[in-house]
Scaffold this active site. Structure first.
Site, PDB file in Angstrom:
ATOM      1  N   GLU A  43       0.821  -1.214   0.000  1.00  0.00           N
ATOM      2  CA  GLU A  43       0.000   0.000   0.000  1.00  0.00           C
ATOM      3  C   GLU A  43       0.855   1.265   0.000  1.00  0.00           C
ATOM      4  OE1 GLU A  43      -2.351  -1.157   3.332  1.00  0.00           O
ATOM      5  OE2 GLU A  43      -3.904  -2.025   2.073  1.00  0.00           O
ATOM      6  N   GLY A 109     -13.337  -3.637   3.730  1.00  0.00           N
ATOM      7  CA  GLY A 109     -14.531  -4.366   3.322  1.00  0.00           C
ATOM      8  C   GLY A 109     -15.688  -3.380   3.224  1.00  0.00           C
ATOM      9  N   MET A 222      -9.122  -2.504   9.822  1.00  0.00           N
ATOM     10  CA  MET A 222      -8.538  -2.963  11.079  1.00  0.00           C
ATOM     11  C   MET A 222      -7.519  -1.990  11.701  1.00  0.00           C
ATOM     12  SD  MET A 222      -8.203  -7.002   9.988  1.00  0.00           S
ATOM     13  CE  MET A 222      -7.785  -7.596  11.608  1.00  0.00           C
ATOM     14  N   GLU A 223      -7.429  -0.764  11.176  1.00  0.00           N
ATOM     15  CA  GLU A 223      -6.408   0.154  11.711  1.00  0.00           C
ATOM     16  C   GLU A 223      -6.866   1.609  11.879  1.00  0.00           C
ATOM     17  OE1 GLU A 223      -5.798  -1.487   8.679  1.00  0.00           O
ATOM     18  OE2 GLU A 223      -4.848  -3.229   9.601  1.00  0.00           O
ATOM     19  N   ASP A 246     -13.460  -5.908  -0.919  1.00  0.00           N
ATOM     20  CA  ASP A 246     -14.401  -7.019  -0.744  1.00  0.00           C
ATOM     21  C   ASP A 246     -15.645  -6.472  -0.057  1.00  0.00           C
ATOM     22  OD1 ASP A 246     -14.269  -7.608   2.374  1.00  0.00           O
ATOM     23  OD2 ASP A 246     -12.265  -7.091   1.718  1.00  0.00           O
TER      24      ASP A 246
HETATM   25  N1  ADE Z   1      -9.747  -5.079   5.091  1.00  0.00           N
HETATM   26  C1  ADE Z   1     -10.152  -5.423   3.854  1.00  0.00           C
HETATM   27  N2  ADE Z   1     -11.298  -6.131   3.909  1.00  0.00           N
HETATM   28  C2  ADE Z   1     -11.617  -6.241   5.217  1.00  0.00           C
HETATM   29  C3  ADE Z   1     -12.668  -6.889   5.906  1.00  0.00           C
HETATM   30  N3  ADE Z   1     -13.623  -7.543   5.250  1.00  0.00           N
HETATM   31  N4  ADE Z   1     -12.678  -6.801   7.263  1.00  0.00           N
HETATM   32  C4  ADE Z   1     -11.705  -6.119   7.920  1.00  0.00           C
HETATM   33  N5  ADE Z   1     -10.686  -5.531   7.323  1.00  0.00           N
HETATM   34  C5  ADE Z   1     -10.640  -5.567   5.969  1.00  0.00           C
END
Ligand code: ADE
Length: 285
Positions: A43, A109, A222-223, A246
């Protein structure tokens, strides 16, 4: 010079010299960098390739790359996945580089059903989705107090208004890669929304719906909120930008692999445009 005056001058000069030697080195505000962080090496690697005068340094085992994008000093680092990794790198970053602002880029996500892989969410605000009180009825979201001031942190950390506005403007001028789909290609959609953060990769449609309903989330990662919390507590402007990889559902793990490279490229392109928009002024292409 009269003797008492001479003594005062000498004392003041001595005190000044002593304090300059013992104080932490102060950076000229003009040369303080912008910081761009991502969770994964890929990234930030794209941005690293665009830096001039790039230099690498390691602090506590974490690599930081300094350099310039145009005339703007920039420092880059990848944090690793999750809130603690993100907080550790951000703390080192703030201490050692004193950035004027921090932008976090990467994938997420999508939990807003209108978002598809490849789309971009500019976070108006970020929040933890795993902080608060969990009871039988669900989570009562609440922030912890700042260890520095004792003030409660908000549930939602607001984006820096200037960066948010610049990002929305820059998005209109960025040549994003087209998103490949079964029926051809489509343009990237960019929205401003809420990004939520927690220490789990969400691959559950049910959880995604819950995050959208309870926190108004557009995307989950997640960050972001961990970085935003540190910046909030230290008064540093922060912005989280996420490319959807996703839909946080049962296909999330596979989709993430599929769309990762394109998503990383698009968020890197947007950051460069934001830096250019802010440092050159709004009317410059
Ligand atoms: N980063 C990318 N996709 C994610 C997801 N589905 N959940 C948490 N972090 C993500």
């Amino acid at each position: 010079m009269k003797r008492p005056l001479l003594v005062v001058v000498l004392c003041l000069t001595g005190a000044f010299l002593l304090s300059s030697c013992t104080m932490a080195p102060r950076r000229d505000p003009v040369s303080r960098p912008w910081a761009v962080l991502g969770a994964f090496h890929q990234e930030v690697a794209l941005l690293q390739g665009m830096l001039t005068e790039a230099k690498r340094q390691e602090i506590e085992g974490i690599e930081f790359i300094t350099g310039r994008i145009g005339d703007t000093p920039v420092v880059l680092a990848w944090t690793g996945v999750g809130k603690v990794n993100a907080a550790m790198t951000t703390t080192l970053l703030l201490e050692h580089f004193r950035p004027t602002r921090v932008i976090f880029i990467g994938i997420a996500g999508g939990v807003d059903p209108n978002l598809e892989p490849g789309d971009i969410v500019i976070a108006k605000q970020t929040a933890y989705h795993d902080m608060g009180t969990l009871s039988a009825g669900g989570i009562d979201y609440g922030g912890v107090k700042s260890r520095m001031t004792g003030e409660p942190n908000p549930v939602f950390f607001p984006a820096d208004p200037g960066l948010l506005e610049a990002a929305q403007r820059a998005a209109q001028k960025t040549a994003f890669d087209l998103v490949k789909q079964q029926t051809g290609q489509r343009r990237v959609k960019v929205v401003a929304g809420t990004v939520v953060t927690g220490d789990v990769f969400v691959a559950s449609k049910k959880k995604g719906v819950e995050l959208a309903q309870e926190l108004g989330a557009s995307a989950v990662e997640m960050e972001g909120a961990a970085v935003a919390q540190l910046c909030y507590q230290r008064g540093v402007g922060c912005l989280v930008l996420r490319s959807i990889s996703d839909k946080a559902d049962q296909s999330a793990i596979m989709d993430k692999q599929l769309f990762y490279a394109m998503a990383a490229k698009n968020s890197a392109s947007l950051v460069v445009k934001i830096i250019q928009a802010v440092t050159r002024g709004p009317n410059v292409e």
